[in-house]
Design an enzyme around this catalytic site. Structure first.
Site, PDB file in Angstrom:
ATOM      1  N   ASP A  55      28.408  50.868  22.589  1.00  0.00           N
ATOM      2  CA  ASP A  55      28.366  50.120  21.422  1.00  0.00           C
ATOM      3  C   ASP A  55      27.121  49.694  20.757  1.00  0.00           C
ATOM      4  O   ASP A  55      27.118  49.280  19.521  1.00  0.00           O
ATOM      5  CB  ASP A  55      29.613  48.758  21.677  1.00  0.00           C
ATOM      6  CG  ASP A  55      30.667  49.340  21.856  1.00  0.00           C
ATOM      7  OD1 ASP A  55      31.100  50.469  21.816  1.00  0.00           O
ATOM      8  OD2 ASP A  55      31.396  48.532  22.544  1.00  0.00           O
ATOM      9  N   ASP A 106      42.289  44.466  30.997  1.00  0.00           N
ATOM     10  CA  ASP A 106      43.610  44.522  30.524  1.00  0.00           C
ATOM     11  C   ASP A 106      43.496  45.328  29.296  1.00  0.00           C
ATOM     12  O   ASP A 106      44.531  45.142  28.327  1.00  0.00           O
ATOM     13  CB  ASP A 106      44.485  43.363  30.382  1.00  0.00           C
ATOM     14  CG  ASP A 106      43.576  42.304  29.712  1.00  0.00           C
ATOM     15  OD1 ASP A 106      42.354  42.541  28.927  1.00  0.00           O
ATOM     16  OD2 ASP A 106      44.029  41.244  29.350  1.00  0.00           O
ATOM     17  N   GLY A 107      42.408  45.903  28.533  1.00  0.00           N
ATOM     18  CA  GLY A 107      42.276  46.558  27.263  1.00  0.00           C
ATOM     19  C   GLY A 107      41.870  45.682  26.411  1.00  0.00           C
ATOM     20  O   GLY A 107      41.390  44.544  26.626  1.00  0.00           O
ATOM     21  N   HIS A 114      34.520  39.289  33.269  1.00  0.00           N
ATOM     22  CA  HIS A 114      34.465  38.025  34.342  1.00  0.00           C
ATOM     23  C   HIS A 114      33.197  38.384  35.276  1.00  0.00           C
ATOM     24  O   HIS A 114      32.439  39.180  35.110  1.00  0.00           O
ATOM     25  CB  HIS A 114      35.969  38.472  35.139  1.00  0.00           C
ATOM     26  CG  HIS A 114      36.075  39.694  35.705  1.00  0.00           C
ATOM     27  ND1 HIS A 114      37.182  40.543  35.719  1.00  0.00           N
ATOM     28  CD2 HIS A 114      35.197  40.493  36.307  1.00  0.00           C
ATOM     29  CE1 HIS A 114      37.061  41.651  36.278  1.00  0.00           C
ATOM     30  NE2 HIS A 114      35.713  41.810  36.800  1.00  0.00           N
ATOM     31  N   ASP A 129      34.315  43.979  29.740  1.00  0.00           N
ATOM     32  CA  ASP A 129      35.496  45.253  29.683  1.00  0.00           C
ATOM     33  C   ASP A 129      34.935  46.279  28.257  1.00  0.00           C
ATOM     34  O   ASP A 129      34.698  45.855  27.339  1.00  0.00           O
ATOM     35  CB  ASP A 129      36.729  44.595  28.961  1.00  0.00           C
ATOM     36  CG  ASP A 129      38.015  45.412  28.882  1.00  0.00           C
ATOM     37  OD1 ASP A 129      37.750  46.789  29.232  1.00  0.00           O
ATOM     38  OD2 ASP A 129      39.046  45.025  28.752  1.00  0.00           O
ATOM     39  N   GLU A 132      36.406  46.616  24.903  1.00  0.00           N
ATOM     40  CA  GLU A 132      36.175  45.629  23.820  1.00  0.00           C
ATOM     41  C   GLU A 132      35.218  46.234  22.974  1.00  0.00           C
ATOM     42  O   GLU A 132      34.588  47.268  23.300  1.00  0.00           O
ATOM     43  CB  GLU A 132      35.629  44.596  24.216  1.00  0.00           C
ATOM     44  CG  GLU A 132      36.579  43.788  25.344  1.00  0.00           C
ATOM     45  CD  GLU A 132      37.906  43.139  24.871  1.00  0.00           C
ATOM     46  OE1 GLU A 132      37.992  43.255  23.433  1.00  0.00           O
ATOM     47  OE2 GLU A 132      38.964  43.094  25.630  1.00  0.00           O
ATOM     48  N   HIS A 149      28.407  32.860  28.526  1.00  0.00           N
ATOM     49  CA  HIS A 149      29.608  32.250  29.391  1.00  0.00           C
ATOM     50  C   HIS A 149      29.753  32.796  30.741  1.00  0.00           C
ATOM     51  O   HIS A 149      29.836  31.891  31.773  1.00  0.00           O
ATOM     52  CB  HIS A 149      31.016  32.506  28.539  1.00  0.00           C
ATOM     53  CG  HIS A 149      31.985  31.923  29.333  1.00  0.00           C
ATOM     54  ND1 HIS A 149      32.691  30.541  28.903  1.00  0.00           N
ATOM     55  CD2 HIS A 149      32.934  32.466  30.286  1.00  0.00           C
ATOM     56  CE1 HIS A 149      33.842  30.495  29.541  1.00  0.00           C
ATOM     57  NE2 HIS A 149      33.902  31.657  30.463  1.00  0.00           N
ATOM     58  N   GLU A 150      29.621  33.966  30.871  1.00  0.00           N
ATOM     59  CA  GLU A 150      29.796  34.708  32.318  1.00  0.00           C
ATOM     60  C   GLU A 150      28.593  34.474  33.142  1.00  0.00           C
ATOM     61  O   GLU A 150      28.952  34.137  34.359  1.00  0.00           O
ATOM     62  CB  GLU A 150      30.222  36.219  31.987  1.00  0.00           C
ATOM     63  CG  GLU A 150      31.282  36.603  31.158  1.00  0.00           C
ATOM     64  CD  GLU A 150      32.668  36.004  31.649  1.00  0.00           C
ATOM     65  OE1 GLU A 150      32.778  35.846  32.838  1.00  0.00           O
ATOM     66  OE2 GLU A 150      33.697  35.749  31.048  1.00  0.00           O
ATOM     67  N   HIS A 153      29.277  31.296  34.900  1.00  0.00           N
ATOM     68  CA  HIS A 153      29.863  31.672  36.329  1.00  0.00           C
ATOM     69  C   HIS A 153      29.231  31.995  37.504  1.00  0.00           C
ATOM     70  O   HIS A 153      29.287  31.770  38.562  1.00  0.00           O
ATOM     71  CB  HIS A 153      31.270  32.647  35.883  1.00  0.00           C
ATOM     72  CG  HIS A 153      32.506  32.145  35.202  1.00  0.00           C
ATOM     73  ND1 HIS A 153      32.647  30.707  35.375  1.00  0.00           N
ATOM     74  CD2 HIS A 153      33.072  32.608  34.246  1.00  0.00           C
ATOM     75  CE1 HIS A 153      34.021  30.530  34.266  1.00  0.00           C
ATOM     76  NE2 HIS A 153      34.111  31.673  33.823  1.00  0.00           N
ATOM     77  N   HIS A 159      35.411  26.746  34.594  1.00  0.00           N
ATOM     78  CA  HIS A 159      35.601  26.325  33.286  1.00  0.00           C
ATOM     79  C   HIS A 159      35.620  25.055  33.002  1.00  0.00           C
ATOM     80  O   HIS A 159      35.692  23.972  34.136  1.00  0.00           O
ATOM     81  CB  HIS A 159      36.975  26.930  33.190  1.00  0.00           C
ATOM     82  CG  HIS A 159      37.079  28.441  32.781  1.00  0.00           C
ATOM     83  ND1 HIS A 159      37.994  29.203  32.752  1.00  0.00           N
ATOM     84  CD2 HIS A 159      36.030  29.380  32.260  1.00  0.00           C
ATOM     85  CE1 HIS A 159      37.820  30.365  32.756  1.00  0.00           C
ATOM     86  NE2 HIS A 159      36.532  30.426  32.064  1.00  0.00           N
ATOM     87  N   MET A 167      31.481  26.929  28.319  1.00  0.00           N
ATOM     88  CA  MET A 167      32.220  27.349  29.733  1.00  0.00           C
ATOM     89  C   MET A 167      33.813  26.871  29.221  1.00  0.00           C
ATOM     90  O   MET A 167      34.852  27.156  30.278  1.00  0.00           O
ATOM     91  CB  MET A 167      32.117  26.448  30.755  1.00  0.00           C
ATOM     92  CG  MET A 167      30.433  26.799  31.391  1.00  0.00           C
ATOM     93  SD  MET A 167      30.308  28.617  31.361  1.00  0.00           S
ATOM     94  CE  MET A 167      31.454  29.103  32.677  1.00  0.00           C
ATOM     95  N   ALA A 241      11.746  69.839  42.581  1.00  0.00           N
ATOM     96  CA  ALA A 241      10.666  69.502  43.145  1.00  0.00           C
ATOM     97  C   ALA A 241      10.716  68.352  44.070  1.00  0.00           C
ATOM     98  O   ALA A 241      11.560  67.526  44.116  1.00  0.00           O
ATOM     99  CB  ALA A 241       9.619  69.191  42.027  1.00  0.00           C
TER     100      ALA A 241
END
Length: 376
Positions: A55, A106-107, A114, A129, A132, A149-150, A153, A159, A167, A241
């Site tokens: 993207d 999950d799409g 995560h 993901d 996205e 954010h990630e 973690h 959170h 967070m 090579a």
């Protein structure tokens, strides 16, 4: 309901469903800033990106990740450095669906990403993901905001219930121009790593993609694209090579069942030689790939679905070869069309994919894409 400031009715009312349907991070929720159980944290922070998203350009991804990490580097003593191979504290990749960590995506528009808390194995690893739409704007999923954010973690933050905190578990776009870490997040990360000493000079966050070259000395030091025959006289096409560092020679396998020896740009006396001189049967007229394993003083030659092991010290093929690639070198696939060694690891490619392999342990470490090295 209580966590998100809703009336605690215990019913799935419209307000609760609206919150549940927001794009969010994949971790569970707690009050204000908090840390993972035991307060795990890093004493060093090395990162690497193993799989990029189509993207955005690779440079856009790298710059955005550097910007996201800088939020934490600006308020703590943490310094971040990217490595271009091997295993890092924080391994980053873009991947869809089930990707081998027991936390499948999950799409679109569900769990965006995560990350794992600091620790061994998956600890610190950060996954986005790929289903996205990753952007640098208000459209789609803004990579800077999600990555920041990630990385919280990955550094040890759980959170927060504070809705203005980075967070906070659900995603909401905010203007990223001049964005700084909100106070709740500053307190959380400083509780783990401390504040910046006023007299300590901060280093820059080093998130750089290496330049590329075909031959490595102590580092990847720049790509030079030249016609083969302009470098090695008499050679117009190279099938495989490898470099034998013990005598500082480069061996080039060409079509027609021959191979050459060079030191620098000069051909060594007595070359070209026949592949059969190495111990190949006469039926082998070409080699798909070759790599020298310096720790074992062996050179591996790949032909179709099989490979040979050549003992450089004894000058002869090892007994029992050829062997099937997928049985002897488990995890790298059935065929190899390019191979090289870097910093103690072997890299085997076929098509667009690549496997990082630890030869001594006979174990595949991770999967990569070839454009990771050549930017294509």
């Amino acid at each position: 309901q209580e966590f998100f400031g809703l009336e605690a009715t215990g019913q799935l009312d419209s307000n609760t469903l609206e919150v549940m349907n927001r794009p969010r991070c994949g971790f569970t929720d707690v009050l204000r800033y908090s840390h993972f159980e035991g307060g795990p944290k890093w004493d060093k922070t090395v990162i690497t990106v193993t799989e990029y998203t189509p993207d955005l350009t690779q440079s856009e991804v790298d710059e955005t990740l550097a910007k996201a990490l800088k939020l934490y580097g600006d308020v703590t003593p943490l310094d971040f450095k990217q490595i271009d191979s091997g295993t890092a504290d924080i391994m980053i990749k873009f991947t869809p669906g089930d990707h081998g960590d027991f936390a499948p995506f999950d799409g679109p528009q569900g769990v965006l990403a995560h990350a794992f808390s600091p620790g061994e194995g998956h600890g610190g690893d950060t996954h986005f993901d790929e289903d996205e739409s990753w952007t640098l704007t208000a459209e789609g999923s803004n990579l800077f905001l999600v990555a920041a954010h990630e990385f919280g973690h990955a550094l040890g933050l759980a959170h927060s219930q504070v809705q203005t905190a980075l967070m906070f578990p659900t995603y909401q776009y905010v203007n990223t121009d001049g964005y700084t870490l909100p106070e709740d997040d500053v307190q959380g990360v400083q509780a783990l790593y401390g504040e910046i000493h006023p007299h300590r000079k901060k280093q820059n966050t080093e998130i750089e993609m290496p330049l590329y070259c075909w031959k490595r000395s102590s580092s990847w030091d720049g790509i030079r694209m030249k016609k083969i025959q302009s470098v090695w006289a008499g050679i117009t096409k190279v099938d495989a090579a490898y470099e034998y560092k013990r005598d500082n020679t480069l061996k080039l396998c060409t079509t027609g069942g021959r191979y050459w020896g060079f030191r620098g740009n000069a051909a060594l006396p007595g070359y070209p030689k026949r592949l059969s001189d190495l111990g190949f049967p006469s039926s082998v007229t070409g080699v798909d790939a070759a790599v020298h394993v310096s720790s074992a003083s062996r050179t591996l030659f790949f032909v179709g679905y099989r490979f040979w092991s050549f003992n450089e010290r004894r000058g002869k093929m090892d007994r029992g070869y050829p062997k099937l690639i997928h049985r002897e070198l488990r995890g790298i696939g059935y065929k190899v069309d390019a191979a090289f060694e870097n910093r103690g690891f072997l890299y085997f490619s076929y098509g667009s994919s690549q496997t990082e392999y630890h030869y001594t342990r006979r174990r595949a470490s991770r999967k990569l894409f070839n454009y990771r090295w050549m930017d294509c």
